[in-house]
Design a protein around this motif. Structure first.
Motif, PDB file in Angstrom:
ATOM      1  N   LEU A  23       0.834  -1.201   0.000  1.00 11.50           N
ATOM      2  CA  LEU A  23       0.000   0.000   0.000  1.00 11.50           C
ATOM      3  C   LEU A  23       0.869   1.251   0.000  1.00 11.50           C
ATOM      4  O   LEU A  23       1.947   1.270   0.601  1.00 11.50           O
ATOM      5  N   ALA A  24       0.363   2.273  -0.633  1.00 15.10           N
ATOM      6  CA  ALA A  24       1.010   3.583  -0.550  1.00 15.10           C
ATOM      7  C   ALA A  24       0.660   4.184   0.815  1.00 15.10           C
ATOM      8  O   ALA A  24      -0.393   3.881   1.375  1.00 15.10           O
ATOM      9  N   PRO A  25       1.520   5.005   1.373  1.00 13.88           N
ATOM     10  CA  PRO A  25       1.238   5.623   2.669  1.00 13.88           C
ATOM     11  C   PRO A  25      -0.107   6.354   2.669  1.00 13.88           C
ATOM     12  O   PRO A  25      -0.466   7.029   1.707  1.00 13.88           O
ATOM     13  N   GLY A  26      -0.876   6.144   3.742  1.00 16.56           N
ATOM     14  CA  GLY A  26      -2.162   6.818   3.889  1.00 16.56           C
ATOM     15  C   GLY A  26      -3.327   6.159   3.180  1.00 16.56           C
ATOM     16  O   GLY A  26      -4.436   6.672   3.208  1.00 16.56           O
ATOM     17  N   THR A  27      -3.097   5.039   2.518  1.00 20.81           N
ATOM     18  CA  THR A  27      -4.185   4.364   1.809  1.00 20.81           C
ATOM     19  C   THR A  27      -4.646   3.140   2.595  1.00 20.81           C
ATOM     20  O   THR A  27      -3.952   2.632   3.464  1.00 20.81           O
ATOM     21  N   THR A  28      -5.840   2.673   2.268  1.00 18.37           N
ATOM     22  CA  THR A  28      -6.387   1.478   2.902  1.00 18.37           C
ATOM     23  C   THR A  28      -6.871   0.512   1.825  1.00 18.37           C
ATOM     24  O   THR A  28      -7.103   0.909   0.674  1.00 18.37           O
ATOM     25  N   GLU A  29      -7.024  -0.731   2.204  1.00 12.43           N
ATOM     26  CA  GLU A  29      -7.508  -1.746   1.270  1.00 12.43           C
ATOM     27  C   GLU A  29      -8.186  -2.854   2.072  1.00 12.43           C
ATOM     28  O   GLU A  29      -7.751  -3.198   3.166  1.00 12.43           O
ATOM     29  N   THR A  30      -9.245  -3.397   1.525  1.00 10.54           N
ATOM     30  CA  THR A  30      -9.890  -4.555   2.122  1.00 10.54           C
ATOM     31  C   THR A  30      -9.183  -5.803   1.612  1.00 10.54           C
ATOM     32  O   THR A  30      -8.942  -5.934   0.410  1.00 10.54           O
ATOM     33  N   VAL A  31      -8.834  -6.692   2.525  1.00 10.60           N
ATOM     34  CA  VAL A  31      -8.098  -7.906   2.170  1.00 10.60           C
ATOM     35  C   VAL A  31      -8.969  -9.113   2.483  1.00 10.60           C
ATOM     36  O   VAL A  31      -9.498  -9.231   3.590  1.00 10.60           O
ATOM     37  N   ASN A  32      -9.143  -9.991   1.524  1.00  9.66           N
ATOM     38  CA  ASN A  32      -9.861 -11.244   1.731  1.00  9.66           C
ATOM     39  C   ASN A  32      -8.845 -12.370   1.856  1.00  9.66           C
ATOM     40  O   ASN A  32      -7.992 -12.536   0.987  1.00  9.66           O
ATOM     41  N   ILE A  33      -8.941 -13.109   2.934  1.00  9.71           N
ATOM     42  CA  ILE A  33      -8.029 -14.218   3.180  1.00  9.71           C
ATOM     43  C   ILE A  33      -8.851 -15.484   3.336  1.00  9.71           C
ATOM     44  O   ILE A  33      -9.737 -15.555   4.191  1.00  9.71           O
ATOM     45  N   THR A  34      -8.574 -16.468   2.507  1.00  5.57           N
ATOM     46  CA  THR A  34      -9.274 -17.740   2.571  1.00  5.57           C
ATOM     47  C   THR A  34      -8.680 -18.590   3.685  1.00  5.57           C
ATOM     48  O   THR A  34      -7.469 -18.784   3.750  1.00  5.57           O
ATOM     49  N   VAL A  35      -9.545 -19.052   4.565  1.00  7.77           N
ATOM     50  CA  VAL A  35      -9.125 -19.974   5.627  1.00  7.77           C
ATOM     51  C   VAL A  35      -9.689 -21.341   5.259  1.00  7.77           C
ATOM     52  O   VAL A  35     -10.897 -21.538   5.235  1.00  7.77           O
ATOM     53  N   ARG A  36      -8.816 -22.259   4.937  1.00  2.78           N
ATOM     54  CA  ARG A  36      -9.223 -23.587   4.502  1.00  2.78           C
ATOM     55  C   ARG A  36      -9.559 -24.471   5.698  1.00  2.78           C
ATOM     56  O   ARG A  36      -8.994 -24.319   6.783  1.00  2.78           O
ATOM     57  N   ALA A  37     -10.460 -25.397   5.507  1.00  2.00           N
ATOM     58  CA  ALA A  37     -10.864 -26.321   6.562  1.00  2.00           C
ATOM     59  C   ALA A  37      -9.665 -27.093   7.101  1.00  2.00           C
ATOM     60  O   ALA A  37      -9.621 -27.441   8.284  1.00  2.00           O
ATOM     61  N   ARG A  38      -8.681 -27.334   6.261  1.00  5.58           N
ATOM     62  CA  ARG A  38      -7.490 -28.074   6.682  1.00  5.58           C
ATOM     63  C   ARG A  38      -6.745 -27.375   7.819  1.00  5.58           C
ATOM     64  O   ARG A  38      -6.043 -28.003   8.601  1.00  5.58           O
TER      65      ARG A  38
END
Length: 55
Positions: A31-46
Motif C-alpha cells: 500500500l502507498a502511505p495513507g491508503t487502505t484496502e480490504t483484504v480477503n483471506i481464505t481460511v481452509r478447513a485443513r
C-alpha cells in the motif's frame, strides 16, 4: 511499503492439544502511505485438522 496481514484461529473446549492461537492464513499487501484496502483471506478447513498417531 509491504505489510503482512495475518489471521489466527483459536478453539476452546477441545480435547486436541493445540496452541492457544495458531496462524491459519496470511496475505502480503503493498500500500502507498495513507491508503487502505480490504483484504480477503481464505481460511481452509485443513487449518483446523490435526494429526493423531493413535488413529
Amino acid at each position: 511499503m509491504a505489510d503482512v496481514v495475518q489471521v489466527y484461529a483459536s478453539r476452546t473446549h477441545t480435547a486436541v492439544d493445540r496452541p492457544a492461537r495458531w496462524l491459519v492464513g496470511h496475505e502480503v499487501v503493498r500500500l502507498a502511505p495513507g491508503t487502505t484496502e480490504t483484504v480477503n483471506i481464505t481460511v481452509r478447513a485443513r487449518a483446523f485438522a490435526h494429526w493423531d498417531e493413535g488413529t
